[in-house]
Structure formats: structure tokens, C-alpha cells
Design a protein around this motif. Structure first.
Motif, PDB file in Angstrom:
ATOM      1  N   ILE A   1      10.844   5.777  -7.254  1.00  0.00           N
ATOM      2  CA  ILE A   1      12.118   5.887  -8.247  1.00  0.00           C
ATOM      3  C   ILE A   1      11.845   4.701  -9.141  1.00  0.00           C
ATOM      4  N   PRO A   2      11.890   5.316 -10.762  1.00  0.00           N
ATOM      5  CA  PRO A   2      11.655   4.084 -11.824  1.00  0.00           C
ATOM      6  C   PRO A   2      12.251   2.835 -11.522  1.00  0.00           C
ATOM      7  N   GLU A   3      11.752   1.965 -11.779  1.00  0.00           N
ATOM      8  CA  GLU A   3      12.366   0.439 -11.690  1.00  0.00           C
ATOM      9  C   GLU A   3      12.336  -0.041 -13.264  1.00  0.00           C
ATOM     10  N   PRO A   4      13.588  -0.608 -13.818  1.00  0.00           N
ATOM     11  CA  PRO A   4      13.421  -1.082 -14.940  1.00  0.00           C
ATOM     12  C   PRO A   4      12.767  -2.342 -15.339  1.00  0.00           C
ATOM     13  N   ALA A   5      11.711  -2.354 -16.105  1.00  0.00           N
ATOM     14  CA  ALA A   5      10.679  -3.402 -16.325  1.00  0.00           C
ATOM     15  C   ALA A   5      11.601  -4.693 -16.757  1.00  0.00           C
ATOM     16  N   ARG A   6      12.510  -4.442 -17.367  1.00  0.00           N
ATOM     17  CA  ARG A   6      13.432  -5.728 -17.799  1.00  0.00           C
ATOM     18  C   ARG A   6      14.434  -6.277 -16.584  1.00  0.00           C
ATOM     19  N   PRO A   7      14.142  -7.356 -15.868  1.00  0.00           N
ATOM     20  CA  PRO A   7      15.005  -7.501 -14.688  1.00  0.00           C
ATOM     21  C   PRO A   7      16.635  -7.538 -15.300  1.00  0.00           C
ATOM     22  N   ILE A   8      17.326  -6.931 -14.272  1.00  0.00           N
ATOM     23  CA  ILE A   8      18.805  -6.921 -14.645  1.00  0.00           C
ATOM     24  C   ILE A   8      19.405  -8.071 -14.126  1.00  0.00           C
ATOM     25  N   PRO A   9      20.342  -8.989 -14.726  1.00  0.00           N
ATOM     26  CA  PRO A   9      20.856 -10.147 -13.984  1.00  0.00           C
ATOM     27  C   PRO A   9      21.723  -9.701 -13.226  1.00  0.00           C
ATOM     28  N   SER A  10      21.997 -10.690 -12.226  1.00  0.00           N
ATOM     29  CA  SER A  10      23.093 -10.347 -11.211  1.00  0.00           C
ATOM     30  C   SER A  10      24.519 -10.287 -11.759  1.00  0.00           C
ATOM     31  N   PRO A  11      25.405  -9.767 -11.006  1.00  0.00           N
ATOM     32  CA  PRO A  11      26.915 -10.011 -11.764  1.00  0.00           C
ATOM     33  C   PRO A  11      27.358 -11.346 -11.719  1.00  0.00           C
ATOM     34  N   ARG A  12      26.817 -12.186 -10.839  1.00  0.00           N
ATOM     35  CA  ARG A  12      27.378 -13.644 -10.687  1.00  0.00           C
ATOM     36  C   ARG A  12      26.641 -14.352 -12.211  1.00  0.00           C
ATOM     37  N   ARG A  13      25.414 -14.030 -12.423  1.00  0.00           N
ATOM     38  CA  ARG A  13      24.885 -14.450 -13.355  1.00  0.00           C
ATOM     39  C   ARG A  13      25.334 -14.242 -14.817  1.00  0.00           C
ATOM     40  N   ILE A  14      25.804 -12.941 -14.891  1.00  0.00           N
ATOM     41  CA  ILE A  14      26.385 -12.467 -16.083  1.00  0.00           C
ATOM     42  C   ILE A  14      27.545 -12.959 -16.080  1.00  0.00           C
ATOM     43  N   THR A  15      28.425 -13.188 -14.880  1.00  0.00           N
ATOM     44  CA  THR A  15      29.895 -13.764 -15.011  1.00  0.00           C
ATOM     45  C   THR A  15      29.791 -15.196 -15.612  1.00  0.00           C
ATOM     46  N   THR A  16      28.775 -15.980 -15.177  1.00  0.00           N
ATOM     47  CA  THR A  16      28.226 -17.565 -15.495  1.00  0.00           C
ATOM     48  C   THR A  16      28.217 -17.656 -17.247  1.00  0.00           C
ATOM     49  N   TRP A  17      27.402 -16.621 -17.472  1.00  0.00           N
ATOM     50  CA  TRP A  17      27.198 -16.573 -19.045  1.00  0.00           C
ATOM     51  C   TRP A  17      28.517 -16.043 -19.746  1.00  0.00           C
ATOM     52  N   ILE A  18      29.395 -15.430 -19.234  1.00  0.00           N
ATOM     53  CA  ILE A  18      30.558 -15.078 -19.966  1.00  0.00           C
ATOM     54  C   ILE A  18      31.419 -16.218 -19.992  1.00  0.00           C
ATOM     55  N   MET A  19      31.862 -16.794 -18.564  1.00  0.00           N
ATOM     56  CA  MET A  19      32.623 -17.909 -18.448  1.00  0.00           C
ATOM     57  C   MET A  19      32.351 -19.230 -19.266  1.00  0.00           C
ATOM     58  N   ARG A  20      31.021 -19.437 -19.414  1.00  0.00           N
ATOM     59  CA  ARG A  20      30.612 -20.465 -20.230  1.00  0.00           C
ATOM     60  C   ARG A  20      31.014 -20.620 -21.644  1.00  0.00           C
TER      61      ARG A  20
ATOM     62  N   THR B   1       0.669  -1.347   0.065  1.00  0.00           N
ATOM     63  CA  THR B   1       0.049  -0.019  -0.112  1.00  0.00           C
ATOM     64  C   THR B   1       0.809   1.155   0.189  1.00  0.00           C
ATOM     65  N   LYS B   2       1.908   1.270   0.886  1.00  0.00           N
ATOM     66  CA  LYS B   2       2.963   2.668   0.959  1.00  0.00           C
ATOM     67  C   LYS B   2       3.556   2.538  -0.617  1.00  0.00           C
ATOM     68  N   TYR B   3       3.965   1.768  -1.122  1.00  0.00           N
ATOM     69  CA  TYR B   3       4.584   1.602  -2.403  1.00  0.00           C
ATOM     70  C   TYR B   3       3.589   2.270  -3.400  1.00  0.00           C
ATOM     71  N   ILE B   4       2.216   1.760  -3.694  1.00  0.00           N
ATOM     72  CA  ILE B   4       1.523   2.330  -4.481  1.00  0.00           C
ATOM     73  C   ILE B   4       1.214   3.715  -4.113  1.00  0.00           C
ATOM     74  N   ALA B   5       1.105   4.120  -2.800  1.00  0.00           N
ATOM     75  CA  ALA B   5       1.015   5.561  -2.412  1.00  0.00           C
ATOM     76  C   ALA B   5       2.127   6.363  -3.100  1.00  0.00           C
ATOM     77  N   THR B   6       3.288   5.977  -3.104  1.00  0.00           N
ATOM     78  CA  THR B   6       4.623   6.766  -3.711  1.00  0.00           C
ATOM     79  C   THR B   6       4.458   6.745  -5.139  1.00  0.00           C
ATOM     80  N   LEU B   7       3.465   5.595  -6.035  1.00  0.00           N
ATOM     81  CA  LEU B   7       3.483   5.779  -7.319  1.00  0.00           C
ATOM     82  C   LEU B   7       2.397   6.800  -7.721  1.00  0.00           C
ATOM     83  N   ARG B   8       1.259   6.998  -6.966  1.00  0.00           N
ATOM     84  CA  ARG B   8       0.247   7.932  -7.241  1.00  0.00           C
ATOM     85  C   ARG B   8       0.938   9.138  -7.029  1.00  0.00           C
TER      86      ARG B   8
END
Length: 544
Positions: free
Chosen positions: A406-425, A394-401
Motif C-alpha cells: 500500500i503506498p505510504e505518503p512520503a510526508r508524515p501525517i501529523p497525529s490528530p492530537r498534534r493538529i489539535t495542539t497547533w490549532i488551539m495554540r 525483508t517481507k515488506y521489501i518483497a511486497t514492494l518488489r
């Protein structure tokens, strides 16, 4: 005598025993009792070696043997005692032993003793006693451990390729050293500590060693250089790649801003349809692996509070407590000056915010799509895994109204560890969605793209044993790589010869790591009660 084919039955039961006669066989309770006696015409005096043939007397010796037909076996062996006719011998009489069946002072046959030793090496003392009862072969934990202590050290062979690594008696406090023969993959010794002096003394006694496989530990490097200067030192490839992965992860941490900007831009360019269930589900980020349940969080807070106050009572300073526990000094001071109930209440209040963070893109998307009822949105995310309070939603919806969220990116940002896993594989092992996501990340951040190129090149050098190409890679990493990659490259220069050997020669510390894992299993099976000598027996001894 019972015959099976052309052979007496008891010759099948004891194929290695000679000079034995069976007098009677019967069943007493749950055991098979066998009466027998030896038929050797003479014995050898164990003191002087003279053959003795005059019988002095006889007595009954009771022995336990291996199970037979699901029953315990008890032997009643009639033993003869012989005169020793050597007047210079201190022994007047000597008792006969049946080769391959009896040993002095033992109440078990040689075969049963080997069986007990094998059980002890497989599962330990207490578990071995329980297992032996089902075989059946009655024994106790102390008997099993006593038999294990009688096992000799394996015969020392000439070691050409040595693997060396540390293992923990108590993690973070005391460590030992394990040494194995890499060619046979068998442990050859266990040392009670990991100091350079102890390792150097062991290496000095084995001048035949030609190659030493190790990790990047400076202790082992110094010991090998001091005691075996002619041996080739090989740095382990896995540890090199692990250090490189940590450098790539630090690079991803440093460029989170680039990824956030790219996610926001991508959302403006490609808005998701509110009616698409798959798109809505993609807005909810995965739970953080480092985010423990509520009970674990509060238990951790209580443990920190106890540890900090105990160290403070022993006279430790705040700085020393912070170094010992790995906490910030301000955190230590807060725990010392604040009541525990207040700290726990603060942790409980902060907890729901951690839950809602992964749902914020979903709530923003739904709110801007016209769903402005906080209670309805709470029920939606509740069905999708939200475990926090409705008040927080409820409090968060009040801040949206109010337009203050703070605008949140709609596309989730992968964690640094997940990015590292993709790079090292290897690129071929990634799915199409992972490959596309990684490409968008690399397009948004040039430093991560450079780190990916350098990581793939280094992995190829390690995989193809092209250590001669490391010099060119080092130059490119120091000139154009991100700062974490430059730090990794500079660190390699401190152990250059061993690193080049590790990327060129076929030897590695993989077998040593396997033995360290085995030692962990043995330690946990022993519940921390095994002494160093017994642990050494468990690790080195081979089943009889």
C-alpha cells in the motif's frame, strides 16, 4: 546567668517565657541538660479558677525542647504543687504550668510541639521522623501524627467566592470533594464523597456564598441550584477550552482521509531528493506516545488476562466485564477462550509491524530510488531507531518488489492530537514550519479550517472575557461547524448561564485545581494509609 549585651542569654532562647529561673546547665552525652524551676508566686486552679499560693510539694518534670547548638535539649523542670483552698472545689492540689513553655500531660515544650507539627505537615509521619533525627529532635511517626491530630480546624471565615471540585481517593472508584476560598486560595473543607446531598448540606450551612466556581459536573450544578439558588455559578474556562480541544481532535480524526490525500499529492508535486539527509530523516515518523515498550506490552496483556478471568470466576457476564475494563466484548471473549501463551505469542508477532510503520515512507522512497537490497535497508533503518526484526523488513521489501504494498505518503501525517495542539495554540506561538504545515492541512480540509476559526474565536472570547459574544458564536457553530463542534456547542446550552458567567467574570477554578494537585501529593506521600480525618488535617491545617 550568662549575659549577651544587656539581656540574659536564656531570655534570647525563650523570649516568650516569663517566671523561669535557671539552676544549672550541663552536657550529658549528645544532649544539653538544663535544670530550672518556676518563680510564679501563685497559680490559678483549672477547676474553680481560685488563686492558689500555698505550696504542697515539688516533683521533677522532664521535657524535650528545641535543639540548641546542634544538640538535643532536655529540661529538668522542678514543678511545685499548690493547695487549692476552695473547699467547694473537687481538686485538692494543682500543679503549676509555665506559660508558653509547658502544657498539661506533654513531654515536649510548646515550641518543640509546634516544630514537630510543622515537620509533619511538611513531609508526613515516617519521613518526618527521619528528618527530625537530623535536626536533631528525636521523635517517632506516631508522635508526629498524634501532634497533627491535636491541630484545630482553621477558623471558619465568611466565604464569598467558593471553589469546588472533586478529588480521587481511588481513581475510578471513590471520590471526595474539596472546597476552597477562591479569594484567599485556601482550602476551607474536605468532604468524604461527591454526592449532591453532601454538597447541598454543606452549602446550606454557608448562606453567605455569592459566587460558586465549578467544572461542568452535573452533581455540583444540582447541589448549587438546590442549596444556593441565589449564588452565581461560574463554569471554569479551562474545562470549557479542554472540551473544545477534544471536539477539534475528534474533527481531525474524522478527516484523516483528507490529510492522507493531501500528503500523497504534495509528494507527487514536490519529490524529495534521495541524497538529502534532512529530507530522508523527515520521512521517518515520530514514535507513537501510546506505543509502549515490549516489556510493558506483555505485562499489560498478562494483567488483562488476570483481570478478565478473575471477574469471570466471580460470575460476571462478558458484557459486564467489557464495561468494567473498557474493552470490546470480542476482546474479552478472546481472552476467555484462548490460552495465555498463545495470546502472548500473538502480541510478540504483531509487535514488529508497529515498529516498521513509521519507517515505511523511508523504505518506499529508498526502494524507488534504487536501493533494493533488504539487508542494506534493514541496516539503514536500524541506525535510525528501528528495533524490529529483519524478517519483517525483508517481507515488506518483497511486497514492494511485487507491487502489492500500500503506498505510504512520503510526508508524515501529523497525529490528530498534534493538529489539535497547533490549532488551539495562539498563532504567534507556532514556529514557521508548524505554521506552514498547519496551513497546508487547513487548505486540504475545509472542515478543519472551520474548526480552527471557531476555536480561535471561542478562545478569544474566553481570554478577553467577552461572554456577551457567545450567542453569535453559538449560532455560527451550530449552523456551519463540523459535527463534533456542533455537539460541543449543543452541550454548552445545557449549562448556559454558568458558561456565560465563566466567559465574563474574572473568577475561575484554577486555585481549586492547584489544591487537587496538592492533595495528590499528600496522598502519595502517605502511601494510601492516611484516614480521611488525617488527610483532612494535612489539607486544611496551617503550619503553627
Amino acid at each position: 546567668m550568662v549575659f549577651v549585651g544587656d539581656e540574659p542569654f536564656w531570655d534570647l532562647v525563650w523570649p516568650d517565657v516569663e517566671g523561669l529561673a535557671i539552676d544549672a546547665v550541663g552536657v550529658v552525652g549528645d544532649a544539653v541538660r538544663i535544670d530550672l524551676h518556676g518563680r510564679q508566686p501563685a497559680v490559678t486552679c483549672p477547676s474553680c479558677g481560685v488563686t492558689a499560693s500555698r505550696v504542697h510539694s515539688t516533683y521533677i518534670r522532664r521535657l524535650a525542647d528545641r535543639p540548641l547548638g546542634g544538640r538535643r535539649v532536655l529540661l529538668r523542670l522542678r514543678v511545685r504543687r499548690f493547695f487549692c483552698d476552695n473547699g467547694l472545689c473537687s481538686r485538692r492540689t494543682t500543679a503549676e504550668q509555665v506559660p508558653s513553655l509547658t502544657a498539661r500531660y506533654q513531654r515536649r515544650t510548646t515550641a518543640l510541639a509546634r516544630m514537630v507539627q510543622a515537620i509533619g505537615l511538611a513531609v508526613g509521619g515516617r519521613a518526618g521522623a527521619r528528618l527530625a533525627g537530623y535536626l536533631p529532635a528525636r521523635t517517632s511517626r506516631d508522635v508526629i501524627l498524634g501532634e497533627l491530630r491535636r491541630l484545630p480546624d482553621p477558623a471558619s471565615a465568611q466565604v464569598r467566592v467558593l471553589g469546588i471540585d472533586e478529588f480521587a481517593f481511588r481513581r475510578g472508584a471513590t471520590y471526595g470533594t474539596v472546597l476552597i476560598d477562591v479569594e484567599t486560595r485556601r482550602p476551607i473543607d474536605l468532604l468524604p464523597d461527591r454526592t449532591a446531598e453532601t454538597v447541598s448540606a454543606w452549602l446550606a450551612d454557608h448562606p453567605e456564598i455569592e459566587i460558586i466556581c465549578r467544572d461542568r459536573s452535573s452533581t455540583f450544578s444540582q447541589a448549587a441550584t438546590r442549596a444556593a439558588p441565589d449564588a452565581i455559578q461560574v463554569a471554569d474556562r479551562w474545562h470549557l477550552l479542554h472540551s473544545l480541544a477534544r471536539a477539534v481532535e475528534r474533527t481531525a480524526h474524522q478527516h484523516r482521509v483528507c490529510l492522507r490525500k493531501d500528503a500523497e499529492t504534495g509528494e507527487r508535486d514536490q519529490p524529495l531528493e534521495p541524497s538529502d539527509p534532512a529530507s530522508l530523516a523527515a520521512l521517518i515518523g515520530p514514535p507513537e506516545p501510546s506505543d509502549p515498550p515490549d516489556g510493558q506490552l506483555l505485562a499489560r496483556v498478562r494483567q488483562w488476562h488476570t483481570d478478565i478471568h478473575q471477574l469471570r470466576e466471580r460470575g460476571w457476564t462478558i458484557s459486564r466485564i467489557a464495561d468494567r475494563l473498557g474493552r470490546d466484548r470480542k476482546t474479552v471473549r478472546h481472552y476467555l477462550t484462548t490460552d495465555l501463551d498463545q495470546i502472548l505469542a500473538s502480541a510478540r508477532e504483531r509487535r514488529p509491524n508497529g515498529h516498521i510503520n513509521r519507517f515505511k515512507p523511508y523504505l518506499q522512497h529508498r526502494f524507488h530510488g534504487g536501493a533494493t537490497n533488504a539487508a542494506a535497508l534493514f541496516r539503514e533503518i536500524r541506525q535510525r531507531g528501528y528495533h524490529g526484526s529483519r524478517v519483517v523488513v525483508t517481507k515488506y521489501i518483497a511486497t514492494l518488489r511485487a507491487g502489492t504494498a500500500i503506498p505510504e505518503p512520503a510526508r508524515p501525517i501529523p497525529s490528530p492530537r498534534r493538529i489539535t495542539t497547533w490549532i488551539m495554540r495562539h498563532p504567534d506561538s507556532l514556529t514557521d514550519s508548524q505554521r506552514d504545515h498547519l496551513n497546508s492541512i487547513l487548505d486540504a480540509c475545509s472542515d478543519l479550517a472551520t474548526a480552527r476559526d471557531l476555536a480561535h474565536e471561542f478562545s478569544a472570547i474566553a481570554r478577553e472575557h467577552r461572554g456577551q459574544d457567545l450567542t453569535g458564536w453559538m449560532t455560527r457553530a451550530l449552523d456551519h461547524g463540523p459535527s463534533p463542534i456542533q455537539g460541543f456547542a449543543a452541550f454548552l446550552q445545557n449549562d448556559w448561564d454558568a458558561v456565560v458567567n465563566g466567559l465574563t467574570l474574572p473568577w475561575s477554578s484554577g486555585a481549586v485545581e492547584g489544591q487537587v494537585t496538592r492533595i495528590k501529593l499528600i496522598k502519595r506521600r502517605s502511601y494510601g494509609r492516611a484516614s480521611f480525618s488525617l488527610l483532612r488535617t494535612f489539607v486544611l491545617a496551617q503550619p503553627p
